[in-house]
Design a protein around this motif. Structure first.
Motif, mmCIF file in Angstrom:
data_model
loop_
_atom_site.group_PDB
_atom_site.id
_atom_site.type_symbol
_atom_site.label_atom_id
_atom_site.label_comp_id
_atom_site.label_asym_id
_atom_site.label_seq_id
_atom_site.Cartn_x
_atom_site.Cartn_y
_atom_site.Cartn_z
ATOM 1 N N VAL A 63 17.984 -2.401 4.180
ATOM 2 C CA VAL A 63 18.247 -0.960 3.669
ATOM 3 C C VAL A 63 16.903 0.017 3.421
ATOM 4 C CG1 VAL A 63 19.163 0.647 1.990
ATOM 5 C CG2 VAL A 63 21.030 -1.824 2.813
ATOM 6 N N ASP A 64 16.815 0.608 3.337
ATOM 7 C CA ASP A 64 15.258 1.276 3.545
ATOM 8 C C ASP A 64 15.859 2.449 1.672
ATOM 9 O OD1 ASP A 64 13.910 3.392 2.417
ATOM 10 O OD2 ASP A 64 13.010 4.056 4.255
ATOM 11 N N GLN A 65 15.276 2.234 0.792
ATOM 12 C CA GLN A 65 15.865 2.503 -0.153
ATOM 13 C C GLN A 65 15.093 3.744 -0.710
ATOM 14 O OE1 GLN A 65 18.937 2.162 -1.683
ATOM 15 N NE2 GLN A 65 18.923 2.007 -3.830
ATOM 16 N N THR B 256 6.927 7.828 9.283
ATOM 17 C CA THR B 256 6.034 6.632 8.867
ATOM 18 C C THR B 256 6.598 5.741 10.162
ATOM 19 O OG1 THR B 256 6.411 6.468 7.010
ATOM 20 C CG2 THR B 256 4.741 8.714 8.042
ATOM 21 N N LEU B 257 7.562 5.246 10.386
ATOM 22 C CA LEU B 257 8.106 4.203 10.810
ATOM 23 C C LEU B 257 8.308 3.546 12.489
ATOM 24 C CD1 LEU B 257 10.434 3.076 7.890
ATOM 25 C CD2 LEU B 257 9.348 1.194 8.688
ATOM 26 N N GLN B 258 8.327 5.114 13.072
ATOM 27 C CA GLN B 258 8.329 5.146 13.797
ATOM 28 C C GLN B 258 7.575 3.676 14.825
ATOM 29 O OE1 GLN B 258 10.678 6.920 16.207
ATOM 30 N NE2 GLN B 258 11.731 7.841 14.491
ATOM 31 N N ALA C 30 0.874 -1.068 0.070
ATOM 32 C CA ALA C 30 0.358 -0.319 -0.379
ATOM 33 C C ALA C 30 0.979 0.964 -0.077
ATOM 34 C CB ALA C 30 -1.247 0.091 1.217
ATOM 35 N N SER C 31 1.854 1.099 0.737
ATOM 36 C CA SER C 31 3.002 2.566 0.496
ATOM 37 C C SER C 31 4.354 1.462 0.463
ATOM 38 C CB SER C 31 2.190 3.082 1.481
ATOM 39 O OG SER C 31 3.056 2.509 2.978
ATOM 40 N N GLY C 32 5.365 3.521 0.775
ATOM 41 C CA GLY C 32 6.929 2.312 0.913
ATOM 42 C C GLY C 32 6.871 1.791 2.451
HETATM 43 C C1 LIG Z 1 8.927 8.427 1.696
HETATM 44 C C2 LIG Z 1 9.792 7.186 2.336
HETATM 45 C C3 LIG Z 1 9.788 6.276 3.369
HETATM 46 C C4 LIG Z 1 7.987 5.286 2.839
HETATM 47 O O1 LIG Z 1 7.025 6.605 2.502
HETATM 48 P P1 LIG Z 1 5.853 6.553 2.202
HETATM 49 O O2 LIG Z 1 4.950 7.289 2.633
HETATM 50 O O3 LIG Z 1 4.720 5.807 3.570
HETATM 51 O O4 LIG Z 1 5.850 5.446 1.184
HETATM 52 C C5 LIG Z 1 10.171 5.685 3.934
HETATM 53 N N1 LIG Z 1 11.425 6.427 4.323
HETATM 54 C C6 LIG Z 1 11.869 7.116 3.432
HETATM 55 C C7 LIG Z 1 13.236 7.531 3.673
HETATM 56 C C8 LIG Z 1 10.774 8.071 2.525
HETATM 57 O O5 LIG Z 1 11.539 8.901 2.265
#
Ligand SMILES: *Cc1c(COP(=O)(O)O)cnc(C)c1O
Length: 410
Positions: free
Chosen positions: A197-199, A114-116, A84-86
């Protein structure tokens, strides 16, 4: 437009010409790599259609995922609109490999907003609810990965986590040479540690990928670079076969994995998006360089600087004032192909701890490979600019934003 601005734009483009040349060279490298993957996987018209229901034997999906694996120099890839999203793709990556009792240590400081709650959230199904410990070590004072810290962390952790792009932090994005050093340090210290890794925002900007450099997994969003401005939703996870399979069990169901997942009518978009992604990413990079060069002429800070090495498509401009920040976002919105008449307002957003303003007149909701600007409303009132489907569109958006700023500055 204001003649002073047009003059500055001309100067900026003259200054940027050699940098644009390097971006074009990088785009050639990636276009060849992507096209070669299409040819080697023998893409045919039959692959462009999709499936419904379970999506068993979806040849288009299977070929698309093999192409993505080749492009990212990974053994295997999940490349799907069911992410659904990153944030969702990153969450599946974490839950795919971590098990109760494990420890994950971020070596690039606090992860993206958003990962917190994914890594800490109690009572919302975050890692902590499953007895998984999250820790993080900050970057060094000069914004480098602390390699001794990585070696130490790798001895104690199951997973070392690296976020390359800056999110809403005011630190530089991490170039691949730095990421490679961190991966080597982690693996030397503990060959069994996994590096994830968050790419996000980094695909196609440099020529080496984290998976090529030894990372076990990386993940990103299809409404950023990897979807080429065509994908309408989705994300990907790429890396070592064993671990991508574990993620597939988390994405669908244990034991079922990537065998299912219908594609409806998304295959064509995914193929076309991948093919265009190098070019669209290059347009976004040029837009960022142009914006930095233009902003500097009017006395604003820019990070990265126009001729700094870039690891991602994000450009930060330090506007130092909330009214200028709002004006910038409104000016950019006014030169968008969709919703040009709308005026963005700062508002609370799920996952963020202060009001956020977002300008995005995009064909895909929230797409930030299309020209977009966003910012948390807090000092130093930095705007985060990214995207641009074509350089000319990006340039017009940036000029419109800067014109709105100049109208109220002084
Ligand atoms: C955009 C982004 C995400 C994921 O974000 P979404 O809005 O959920 O797609 C994660 N980490 C980084 C560094 C981002 O720039």
């Amino acid at each position: 437009m204001n003649p002073e601005l047009m003059n500055a734009a001309k100067k900026a483009e003259d200054f940027c010409a050699p940098i644009f040349g390097e971006i074009d060279e990088n785009c050639r490298f990636w276009t060849e790599k992507v096209l070669r993957a299409f040819v080697e996987e023998r893409v045919s018209a039959a692959h462009l259609g999709g499936t419904t229901g379970y999506g068993y034997d979806d040849a288009g999906r299977e070929v698309m995922e093999r192409i993505a694996a080749r492009v990212f120099s990974a053994e295997k890839c999940l490349f799907r609109s069911s992410f659904a999203s990153g944030t969702h793709a990153l969450t599946v990556m974490l839950f795919g490999v971590l098990r109760p009792g494990d420890t994950i240590i971020s070596v690039t400081g606090e992860p993206y907003d958003t990962l917190q709650r994914v890594v800490r959230g109690k009572g919302v199904g975050g890692l902590e609810d499953f007895g998984i410990r999250f820790d993080c070590i900050p970057l060094t004072e000069d914004h480098k990965i602390d390699l001794d810290g990585v070696k130490d962390a790798a001895k104690k952790a199951r997973v070392i986590y690296i976020q390359r792009s800056r999110g809403y932090a005011l630190r530089p994005s991490l170039a691949m040479d730095e990421v490679e050093k961190a991966i080597s340090a982690a693996k030397e210290s503990n060959p069994n540690v996994l590096v994830l890794v968050d790419q996000c925002y980094c695909e196609f900007v440099e020529q080496i990928t984290p998976t090529q450099a030894g990372a076990d997994l990386m993940a990103g969003s299809l409404i950023k670079n990897a979807g080429g401005g065509v994908a309408r939703t989705g994300g990907y996870i790429a890396g070592k076969k064993e671990w991508v399979e574990q993620c597939a069990y988390r994405l669908t169901a244990p034991g079922i994995g990537d065998e299912i997942g219908c594609t409806l009518d998304t295959n064509r978009d995914h193929f076309r998006g991948m093919l265009l992604a190098p070019e669209v990413t290059a347009a976004a990079c040029k837009t960022a360089v142009f914006a930095a060069s233009l902003a500097k002429q009017f006395g604003f800070g820019a990070a990265p600087e126009p001729n700094d090495h870039r690891a991602d498509i994000v450009q930060t401009l330090l506007l130092d004032d909330s009214d200028l920040l709002i004006a910038f976002c409104r000016g950019l919105q006014a030169a968008s192909p969709v919703d040009s008449f709308a005026a963005p307002e700062p508002a609370p957003m799920p996952g963020y701890d202060c009001p956020v303003i977002m300008a995005a007149g995009a064909f895909v909701q929230g797409s930030s490979i299309e020209l977009s600007a966003d910012a948390p409303l807090r000092p130093p009132y930095a705007v985060f600019l990214q995207g641009g489907l074509t350089y000319e569109l990006g340039k017009l958006g940036v000029l419109s934003a800067m014109e709105a700023v100049l109208k109220i500055k002084n």
